[in-house]
Design an enzyme around this catalytic site. Sequence first.
Site, PDB file in Angstrom:
ATOM      1  N   ASP A   1       0.815  -1.210   0.000  1.00  0.00           N
ATOM      2  CA  ASP A   1       0.000   0.000   0.000  1.00  0.00           C
ATOM      3  C   ASP A   1       0.854   1.268   0.000  1.00  0.00           C
ATOM      4  OD1 ASP A   1      -2.426  -1.200  -0.101  1.00  0.00           O
ATOM      5  OD2 ASP A   1      -2.791  -1.131   2.061  1.00  0.00           O
TER       6      ASP A   1
ATOM      7  N   MET B   1      -6.539   9.209   9.374  1.00  0.00           N
ATOM      8  CA  MET B   1      -7.097   9.675   8.096  1.00  0.00           C
ATOM      9  C   MET B   1      -7.913  10.957   8.273  1.00  0.00           C
ATOM     10  SD  MET B   1      -8.201   6.076   6.309  1.00  0.00           S
ATOM     11  CE  MET B   1      -9.151   5.458   7.676  1.00  0.00           C
TER      12      MET B   1
ATOM     13  N   LYS C   1      -3.388   3.558  -3.003  1.00  0.00           N
ATOM     14  CA  LYS C   1      -4.061   4.752  -3.492  1.00  0.00           C
ATOM     15  C   LYS C   1      -3.022   5.859  -3.582  1.00  0.00           C
ATOM     16  CE  LYS C   1      -7.434   6.035  -0.810  1.00  0.00           C
ATOM     17  NZ  LYS C   1      -8.635   6.569  -0.168  1.00  0.00           N
TER      18      LYS C   1
HETATM   19  N1  SAH Z   1      -3.403   0.304   9.266  1.00  0.00           N
HETATM   20  C1  SAH Z   1      -2.760   1.572   9.587  1.00  0.00           C
HETATM   21  C2  SAH Z   1      -3.725   2.731   9.432  1.00  0.00           C
HETATM   22  C3  SAH Z   1      -4.232   2.908   8.026  1.00  0.00           C
HETATM   23  S1  SAH Z   1      -5.157   4.390   7.846  1.00  0.00           S
HETATM   24  C4  SAH Z   1      -2.196   1.518  11.008  1.00  0.00           C
HETATM   25  O1  SAH Z   1      -2.537   0.614  11.770  1.00  0.00           O
HETATM   26  O2  SAH Z   1      -1.382   2.373  11.343  1.00  0.00           O
HETATM   27  C5  SAH Z   1      -3.893   5.518   7.394  1.00  0.00           C
HETATM   28  C6  SAH Z   1      -3.707   6.554   8.486  1.00  0.00           C
HETATM   29  O3  SAH Z   1      -2.801   6.076   9.467  1.00  0.00           O
HETATM   30  C7  SAH Z   1      -3.127   7.855   8.029  1.00  0.00           C
HETATM   31  O4  SAH Z   1      -4.112   8.682   7.461  1.00  0.00           O
HETATM   32  C8  SAH Z   1      -2.605   8.416   9.335  1.00  0.00           C
HETATM   33  O5  SAH Z   1      -3.677   8.939  10.112  1.00  0.00           O
HETATM   34  C9  SAH Z   1      -2.098   7.170  10.028  1.00  0.00           C
HETATM   35  N2  SAH Z   1      -0.653   6.954   9.824  1.00  0.00           N
HETATM   36  C10 SAH Z   1      -0.082   5.978   9.093  1.00  0.00           C
HETATM   37  N3  SAH Z   1       1.261   6.056   9.158  1.00  0.00           N
HETATM   38  C11 SAH Z   1       1.549   7.109   9.959  1.00  0.00           C
HETATM   39  C12 SAH Z   1       2.761   7.698  10.430  1.00  0.00           C
HETATM   40  N4  SAH Z   1       3.954   7.224  10.079  1.00  0.00           N
HETATM   41  N5  SAH Z   1       2.674   8.785  11.241  1.00  0.00           N
HETATM   42  C13 SAH Z   1       1.481   9.278  11.618  1.00  0.00           C
HETATM   43  N6  SAH Z   1       0.310   8.754  11.224  1.00  0.00           N
HETATM   44  C14 SAH Z   1       0.344   7.681  10.402  1.00  0.00           C
END
Ligand code: SAH
Length: 274
Positions: free
Chosen positions: A37, A170, A58
Site C-alpha cells: 500500500d 485519516m 491509493k
Molecule cells: N493500518 C494503519 C492505518 C491505516 S489508515 C495503522 O494501523 O497504522 C492511514 C492513516 O494512518 C493515516 O491517514 C494516518 O492517520 C495514520 N498513519 C499511518 N502512518 C503514519 C505515520 N507514520 N505517522 C502518523 N500517522 C500515520
Amino acid sequence: MAVTGHVSLVGAGPGDPALLTRKAAARLRAADLVLYDALVDVRVLKFARRAQKFFVGKRAGRHALSQHAIHAVMIGAARRGRRVVRLKGGDPFVFGRGGEEALALRAAGVSFDVVPGITSAVAAPALAGIPVTHRGVASGVLVVSGHDEDAFAATVAHVASNVVTLVVLMGLARSRALANRLIASGWSRETPAAIVVDASTPHQQVWRGRLDELASTESPIDTDGPGTIVVGDVAAMDLMNVDGQEWRDRREGQAASGGGAPRVVRKEASHVGR
Ligand code: SAH
C-alpha cells in the site's frame, strides 16, 4: 496436486523498519510476491529480496488497483503456488481493509495468516511522548477514522470528553471540520490536541495546541505525509522532554489559569533506523 500457495496479511508498522516484527520480516524474506500500500515505507520493502513487488494502493486519490482486483491477484497467485505478502502500513486490521481481504481469502479456500503490526494509532502518539492512556488522565482510547465527517461525528457523539483519548486516523485533511464537530458535540475548546506526522521516519513532526486552535486553522501543519491526531488531556504530555512532576505542575497551573498547552511544532530526527 496439493496447492502450496499462501497469503500473509502483514502489518508493516508505522515506517521505521526497526519497528517491523520478526515474523513480518521473515514473511517478506520468503515472499515470491509482495502487494503493498501507499503508506508502506520503502525501507521495509527491502526485506523482500526475492519477491516481485507491486504497488496496489491509493495515490493522489486514485486507486492503483480496485479492492476486488487486489483480491483476485492474491487468490490467483496463491493458487499458482506462490507465497504472497499483502503488506499494509501499521496493523492490517486497523483501517487497512485487512478484514475484507481475510474474508475473500477464506471464501476462496486459500490458506492465509495474519501478522499483526504496530499501529500508528498507538505508535505515532508514543513517539511524540504521548501515552494514549495514562492513570488519572485517560482511562480509555477511541481510535476513529476522520475520513468521513458525518461518520466521525456519529462515532464520537456519545463519548465523554476528558475521559477517553480520541485518536483520529485519516483526518489530517479535515482536521478543522473534525475539531468543529467535537466542539459542537460538547468537547471543551481548551482540550489539548496534538498532530504527529510521519511518525518514526526522519521527517517526523509534532504540532501541539488546543481543540479551538485546530478548529480555526485550515492546515496546522505543512505536510504531504500521513498524520495522526490526538485529542484529550494526554495530548499535552511530552514524556520524552518533560518529567512527570513538571507535567503535573503544568497541568495544574493550566487548570487554575484556564490557559492552553504550549504550542510546539517540532521536526524530529527518527530515533532509530539511522
Ligand atoms: N493500518 C494503519 C492505518 C491505516 S489508515 C495503522 O494501523 O497504522 C492511514 C492513516 O494512518 C493515516 O491517514 C494516518 O492517520 C495514520 N498513519 C499511518 N502512518 C503514519 C505515520 N507514520 N505517522 C502518523 N500517522 C500515520
